[in-house]
Design a protein around this motif. Sequence first.
Motif, PDB file in Angstrom:
ATOM      1  N   MET A  65     -14.408  75.335  17.768  1.00 32.25           N
ATOM      2  CA  MET A  65     -12.903  75.057  18.880  1.00 32.25           C
ATOM      3  C   MET A  65     -11.906  76.887  17.996  1.00 32.25           C
ATOM      4  SD  MET A  65     -10.089  72.780  17.880  1.00 32.25           S
ATOM      5  CE  MET A  65     -10.387  71.521  19.566  1.00 32.25           C
ATOM      6  N   ASP A 120      -6.834  77.572  20.573  1.00 32.88           N
ATOM      7  CA  ASP A 120      -7.186  76.717  20.440  1.00 32.88           C
ATOM      8  C   ASP A 120      -6.810  75.167  19.901  1.00 32.88           C
ATOM      9  OD1 ASP A 120      -8.102  77.735  22.555  1.00 32.88           O
ATOM     10  OD2 ASP A 120     -10.614  77.090  21.891  1.00 32.88           O
ATOM     11  N   ALA A 121      -7.046  75.106  18.094  1.00 37.32           N
ATOM     12  CA  ALA A 121      -7.157  74.274  17.253  1.00 37.32           C
ATOM     13  C   ALA A 121      -5.116  74.589  17.353  1.00 37.32           C
ATOM     14  CB  ALA A 121      -6.994  74.729  16.283  1.00 37.32           C
ATOM     15  N   ARG A 135       0.226  70.937  21.044  1.00 39.98           N
ATOM     16  CA  ARG A 135       0.024  69.423  22.486  1.00 39.98           C
ATOM     17  C   ARG A 135       0.168  67.855  21.498  1.00 39.98           C
ATOM     18  NH1 ARG A 135      -4.092  66.315  24.056  1.00 39.98           N
ATOM     19  NH2 ARG A 135      -4.996  67.615  22.637  1.00 39.98           N
ATOM     20  N   GLN A 136      -0.476  67.552  20.195  1.00 37.08           N
ATOM     21  CA  GLN A 136       0.075  67.108  19.759  1.00 37.08           C
ATOM     22  C   GLN A 136       1.035  66.174  19.928  1.00 37.08           C
ATOM     23  OE1 GLN A 136      -2.323  64.575  19.817  1.00 37.08           O
ATOM     24  NE2 GLN A 136      -0.862  63.422  19.200  1.00 37.08           N
ATOM     25  N   ASP A 171      -3.690  72.436  20.476  1.00 36.02           N
ATOM     26  CA  ASP A 171      -3.744  71.463  20.370  1.00 36.02           C
ATOM     27  C   ASP A 171      -2.790  71.018  19.549  1.00 36.02           C
ATOM     28  OD1 ASP A 171      -5.643  68.787  21.012  1.00 36.02           O
ATOM     29  OD2 ASP A 171      -5.993  68.480  18.767  1.00 36.02           O
ATOM     30  N   ARG A 172      -2.470  71.042  17.945  1.00 32.99           N
ATOM     31  CA  ARG A 172      -1.322  70.914  17.437  1.00 32.99           C
ATOM     32  C   ARG A 172      -0.219  70.335  17.845  1.00 32.99           C
ATOM     33  NH1 ARG A 172      -4.014  73.693  12.123  1.00 32.99           N
ATOM     34  NH2 ARG A 172      -5.908  72.911  11.927  1.00 32.99           N
TER      35      ARG A 172
END
Length: 223
Positions: A1, A5-6, A12-13, A9-10
């Motif tokens: 990743m 991307d990380a 999004r979380q 994702d954070r």
Amino acid sequence: MTVTDAAIDRIRQMIIDGTLRPGDRLPRESDLAERLGLSRSSLREAVRALSLVHVLDVRHGDGTYVSSLDPGLLADAMGFVVDLHRDDTVLHFLEVRRILEPAATAMAATTMSDADAAGLGELLDTLGPEPTVDALVACDLEFHRRIAAGSGNPVLCSLIDGLSGPLQRARIWRGLTQQEATARTLAEHRAIQEAIAGRRPEVARAWATVHIAGLEDWLRRAL
């Protein structure tokens, strides 16, 4: 990743767990980057990517906000993806449509109002017996849009809308090259409308399956 991307994702979380809600303004870039353990450049790339798919709304001079996350807004990105694909890949999208739309049509046969069901018939009446390809395709798009909306499920409606509009080129191609396409489309539309108005969900489902499978089968053979 990748680092970007990380970062995506954070963020999004944070939306998933409720830390950020629709309409919320994101913290200042420096504060959010520190909170997430990211560089400001990585955070900036993540925000740019999420704004392209309408998850975030960047308002210059004001800040960055979580969008409404309305299904229709998010489905716009899917329509963009369909537009970019080759004709052979469009078959995959047609297969998905063949799964979703008959279900929506069956739901519309139980949830659509009598007035809206009658309106489908009136829409078909405007075409006449020998419509142009452009008129037929425009009517087709509106016909299926109304049925998807009539399902009463906004998520399902948005998914179908995202798949339906970008497949317009295949519809036009079929109308120009297949002589019986117009008559078949008119007959199938009428059968679907009558099944919905008659409150026969399984008949409506069957006709919708036949209708979409016809376009899929034609495109598969044409390719």
